[in-house]
Design a protein around this motif. Structure first.
Motif, short mmCIF file in Angstrom:
data_model
loop_
_atom_site.label_atom_id
_atom_site.label_comp_id
_atom_site.label_asym_id
_atom_site.label_seq_id
_atom_site.Cartn_x
_atom_site.Cartn_y
_atom_site.Cartn_z
N ASP A 265 0.83 -1.21 0.00
CA ASP A 265 0.00 0.00 0.00
C ASP A 265 0.87 1.26 0.00
OD1 ASP A 265 -2.23 -1.58 0.06
OD2 ASP A 265 -2.56 -1.38 2.22
N LEU A 266 1.96 1.22 0.77
CA LEU A 266 2.84 2.38 0.87
C LEU A 266 3.45 2.73 -0.48
CD1 LEU A 266 3.99 4.28 3.11
CD2 LEU A 266 5.99 2.78 3.18
N SER A 267 3.93 1.72 -1.19
CA SER A 267 4.54 1.98 -2.50
C SER A 267 3.48 2.38 -3.53
CB SER A 267 5.32 0.75 -2.97
OG SER A 267 4.49 -0.39 -3.02
N ASN A 268 2.28 1.81 -3.43
CA ASN A 268 1.21 2.21 -4.36
C ASN A 268 0.83 3.67 -4.17
OD1 ASN A 268 1.03 -0.29 -5.63
ND2 ASN A 268 -0.52 -1.07 -4.20
N LYS A 269 0.71 4.08 -2.91
CA LYS A 269 0.40 5.48 -2.64
C LYS A 269 1.51 6.40 -3.13
CE LYS A 269 -3.55 5.26 -0.33
NZ LYS A 269 -4.77 5.99 -0.74
N GLY A 270 2.75 5.87 -3.16
CA GLY A 270 3.89 6.66 -3.59
C GLY A 270 4.21 6.52 -5.06
N ASN A 271 3.28 5.96 -5.86
CA ASN A 271 3.48 5.79 -7.30
C ASN A 271 4.75 4.99 -7.62
OD1 ASN A 271 1.19 7.30 -7.92
ND2 ASN A 271 2.33 9.23 -7.95
N GLY A 272 5.07 4.06 -6.72
CA GLY A 272 6.26 3.24 -6.93
C GLY A 272 5.91 1.78 -7.04
N LYS A 273 6.75 0.94 -6.46
CA LYS A 273 6.54 -0.50 -6.56
C LYS A 273 7.10 -1.18 -5.31
CE LYS A 273 7.31 -4.48 -9.62
NZ LYS A 273 7.91 -4.95 -10.89
N PHE A 274 6.47 -2.28 -4.93
CA PHE A 274 6.90 -3.07 -3.78
C PHE A 274 7.61 -4.33 -4.25
CE2 PHE A 274 5.54 -6.63 -0.87
CZ PHE A 274 6.57 -6.44 0.04
N TYR A 275 8.76 -4.61 -3.62
CA TYR A 275 9.52 -5.82 -3.93
C TYR A 275 9.70 -6.64 -2.65
CZ TYR A 275 10.95 -3.38 -8.22
OH TYR A 275 10.96 -2.71 -9.42
N PRO A 276 9.07 -7.79 -2.54
CA PRO A 276 9.36 -8.66 -1.39
C PRO A 276 10.70 -9.34 -1.61
CG PRO A 276 7.73 -9.69 -2.81
CD PRO A 276 8.00 -8.34 -3.40
N TYR A 277 11.57 -9.29 -0.61
CA TYR A 277 12.89 -9.90 -0.76
C TYR A 277 12.77 -11.41 -0.60
CZ TYR A 277 17.83 -10.88 -0.19
OH TYR A 277 19.11 -11.38 -0.35
#
Length: 335
Positions: A265-277
């Motif tokens: 959610d944080l990356s979506n709100k920031g117009n970015g992307k989430f990467y699970p390591y």
């Protein structure tokens, strides 16, 4: 204003050997004097020694020490920058925010979440050279560890030193981090901005999502990389010199789990992307490729394009002193 530098600064470590040799000369001289004192009246013994011999010996020792010192300086190659130019480069501004809360010591990602996050940071920066990079540390509080710069060696030094003991206040607070990132970016004219957060994202804070949205509205993209497992792990702590695990008020072990939904959610709100390591190779390259797709801004940078080397002067001095020492040694032996 000219810039001074050593082209091969690594050789300067050899100066330690020169100082050791100088210290040995002093030690030997004092040891000899101590032995003479034990033999009898030092002044009478000294009178039997040629006055010039002592002077010649010390002169030779100084010549050896300074000859070796100048040799080391010559190896390091001192240089002066003589021509300064302003060049324009296209780049992004990247702030890497590293979570240094205690939960990052969990070992569900080996050897620990923190060490894996640091390793990813090293790999990513090596693939993004040419861009300005800064470093933030955060836990309960956030602070700028290194401002935006192209000094990648300094970045490696600061990131390598990261540990959870540096956190003045424990916890994982994202709102102060996002506010600090916004303040840091405001000081720069660069428009292509990225905040990359390396964390286990334990909490879910609606205020953080609002802060991320505000930051995105100002032109900053937020990317997150999550470290840890959904099964969770106990948090190692040091108690009286032995390893234990964090407990709650009732004495139960505290388990730390990654919060995948919050980081997404944080990356979506920031117009970015989430990467699970996941531990798979290539993650740093994937992130670098994604960032390189961004529209880059033009940045002016002053650089010194011509450097004059001065090693030859120190080399001549070193050779001259060592030759003079050799000639004096032969003269002393003949006497």
């Amino acid at each position: 204003m000219e810039i001074f530098q050593f082209e091969e600064a690594g050789y300067l470590i050899l100066t330690a050997m020169v100082f050791i040799i100088a210290a040995l000369f002093v030690y030997n001289r004092r040891a000899l004097q101590s032995k003479l004192d034990k033999l009898g009246d030092y002044q009478q013994l000294a009178a039997q020694i040629k006055p010039q011999s002592k002077l010649l010996k010390r002169s030779r020792q100084l010549m050896i020490v300074f000859g070796l010192l100048f040799m080391v300086i010559a190896l390091a190659n001192p240089q002066l920058g003589s021509k300064k130019e302003t060049v324009k480069r296209e780049s992004i501004d990247l702030l890497i925010a590293l979570d240094i809360s205690n939960s990052m010591n969990c070992e569900d990602v080996t050897p620990s979440r923190l060490e894996r996050a640091k390793k990813l940071g090293f790999e990513l920066v090596d693939k993004l050279k040419g861009n300005r990079i800064g470093l933030l540390f955060f836990a309960g509080n956030s602070y700028v560890q290194m401002p935006l710069t192209t000094d990648y060696s300094a970045f490696h030094t600061f990131l390598n030193a990261a540990k959870t003991d540096l956190a003045g206040t424990q916890g994982t607070e994202f709102v102060p981090l996002l506010d600090l990132a916004g303040q840091t970016f405001m000081k720069e004219k660069q428009t292509s901005r990225v905040l990359l957060i390396l964390t286990d994202g334990e909490v879910h804070d609606e205020n953080a999502l609002d802060a991320a949205e505000r930051l995105a509205d100002d032109g900053t993209r937020i990317y997150t990389v999550g470290f840890g497992s959904e099964e969770g792990a106990y948090i190692p702590v040091n108690r009286n010199g032995r390893v234990d695990f964090k407990r709650d008020q009732e004495g139960n072990f505290v388990q730390s789990k990654i919060n995948l939904s919050f980081l997404s959610d944080l990356s979506n709100k920031g117009n970015g992307k989430f990467y699970p390591y996941s531990g798979e190779r290539g993650l740093a390259q994937d992130i670098a490729n994604k960032l390189n797709e961004m529209e880059k801004s033009e940045m002016e940078q002053r650089i010194y394009t011509e450097y004059y080397s001065y090693f030859q002067y120190f080399l001549f001095l070193a050779i001259g002193l060592l030759i003079a020492e050799f000639l004096l040694r032969n003269r002393t032996s003949k006497e």
